[in-house]
Design an enzyme around this catalytic site. Sequence first.
Site, short mmCIF file in Angstrom:
data_model
loop_
_atom_site.label_atom_id
_atom_site.label_comp_id
_atom_site.label_asym_id
_atom_site.label_seq_id
_atom_site.Cartn_x
_atom_site.Cartn_y
_atom_site.Cartn_z
N ARG A 160 0.85 -1.19 0.00
CA ARG A 160 0.00 0.00 0.00
C ARG A 160 0.89 1.24 0.00
O ARG A 160 1.85 1.33 0.77
CB ARG A 160 -0.90 0.02 1.24
CG ARG A 160 -1.99 -1.04 1.25
CD ARG A 160 -3.14 -0.66 0.34
NE ARG A 160 -4.26 -1.57 0.46
CZ ARG A 160 -4.46 -2.63 -0.32
NH1 ARG A 160 -3.60 -2.90 -1.27
NH2 ARG A 160 -5.51 -3.40 -0.14
N GLU A 174 -2.36 8.53 -6.34
CA GLU A 174 -2.30 7.90 -7.67
C GLU A 174 -3.26 8.62 -8.61
O GLU A 174 -4.40 8.89 -8.23
CB GLU A 174 -2.65 6.42 -7.56
CG GLU A 174 -1.65 5.65 -6.69
CD GLU A 174 -1.97 4.16 -6.58
OE1 GLU A 174 -2.87 3.68 -7.31
OE2 GLU A 174 -1.32 3.47 -5.77
N HIS A 212 0.53 0.59 -10.24
CA HIS A 212 -0.40 -0.18 -9.41
C HIS A 212 -1.05 -1.32 -10.20
O HIS A 212 -2.27 -1.43 -10.30
CB HIS A 212 -1.49 0.73 -8.82
CG HIS A 212 -2.12 0.15 -7.58
ND1 HIS A 212 -2.72 0.93 -6.63
CD2 HIS A 212 -2.26 -1.14 -7.15
CE1 HIS A 212 -3.20 0.15 -5.66
NE2 HIS A 212 -2.94 -1.11 -5.96
#
Length: 362
Positions: A272, A301, A320
């Site tokens: 994370r 992000e 990601h």
Amino acid sequence: MKDILQTPQKIVVVGDAFVSPDTMAQALRESAVCCGEIVKCFWGTPDKQEFTARQLKLERGGPEAVPYAEGLDEAIADADILLTHFGPAPRALLDKAPKLRLILTCRGGMEHIDLKAASERNIPVLNVIRNAEPVADFALGMMLCLTRDIALSHARIKQGEWMKSFYNSDFLMTLNSHLVGLAGLGNVGVALARRLKALGVPMIAFDAYTSRERLEKAGLDGIELTGSLEELFERADIVSLHLRLTPETEHMIGETYFSRMKKTAYFINTARGGLVDQQALADALARGCMAGAALDVYDAEPLEADSPLLRMDNVLLTPHIAGTTVDAIPKSPFMLMREADRFLRDGVTDRVVNHGQITLPV
């Protein structure tokens, strides 16, 4: 719970941009659950960028951070089972479901579900770890790319440069010459450890919640458990982060840990983004506290266009995607229903996340 297998249930499924409600319904019909009416809802929009923004809000703020799916208020009023992927289930929604007896979710994290509210109602919440294997593959790939300059040399060739020497050439080693430190031994950490063991890579690990018995059952009794996370950062040649993001761990990995690393060591995060103080990481890299880093997750992000990480040759960045494969997230409802069948038919409770907070009905 046996009557769920024998009596038709009203089931509400909440799909999203990554897991289709149609796939959820198909998985239910192929399971042992006795399906009656299946009501399909959709959370958010089909836009995957918009999904990512909502996901980050949920991971940081919990199930009330974003609105739940439209139509759920009416659909859940007389539902027996709720099946969701990332669609939130806050207390306000559960309070509108007096008949609800089971919550199923197609992921490991529980940030989107109010577990306390479910436990107060004695509702089992059952999950599945659907991306441990792909994330473990990805983390291993990052180790190889970073320590052997695979991505960096590829980029330079594309730019017209035929480079044979890099920032780490003076200490370039094979993977099994590195001591890998696993910060966290949950499902992903264990899956990665199995891969590293097969390659003959020495490992140390820190996890406050694991046990020697669990490691032995996983065939990983050779891993040395360190006394602290600080010790792991000091000793490891590669630190791979696999901790859970909680209010206590948010931004926990920062200067205190980076300053302890060897100057020849690498840092990898596929867990994370919120676990890491990103500015502290950039500063540590700039000062040479470590050799390099590989990141798939970020505090915000997409990564900010002016991030100093974008200008560093010793940083490998991906958007990601570690857990994204065609056989993991989209097909996770089938994995989940296999776990549900084990629970409902055989009483296996290892995927009931609130098992210790409820009394399971017969």
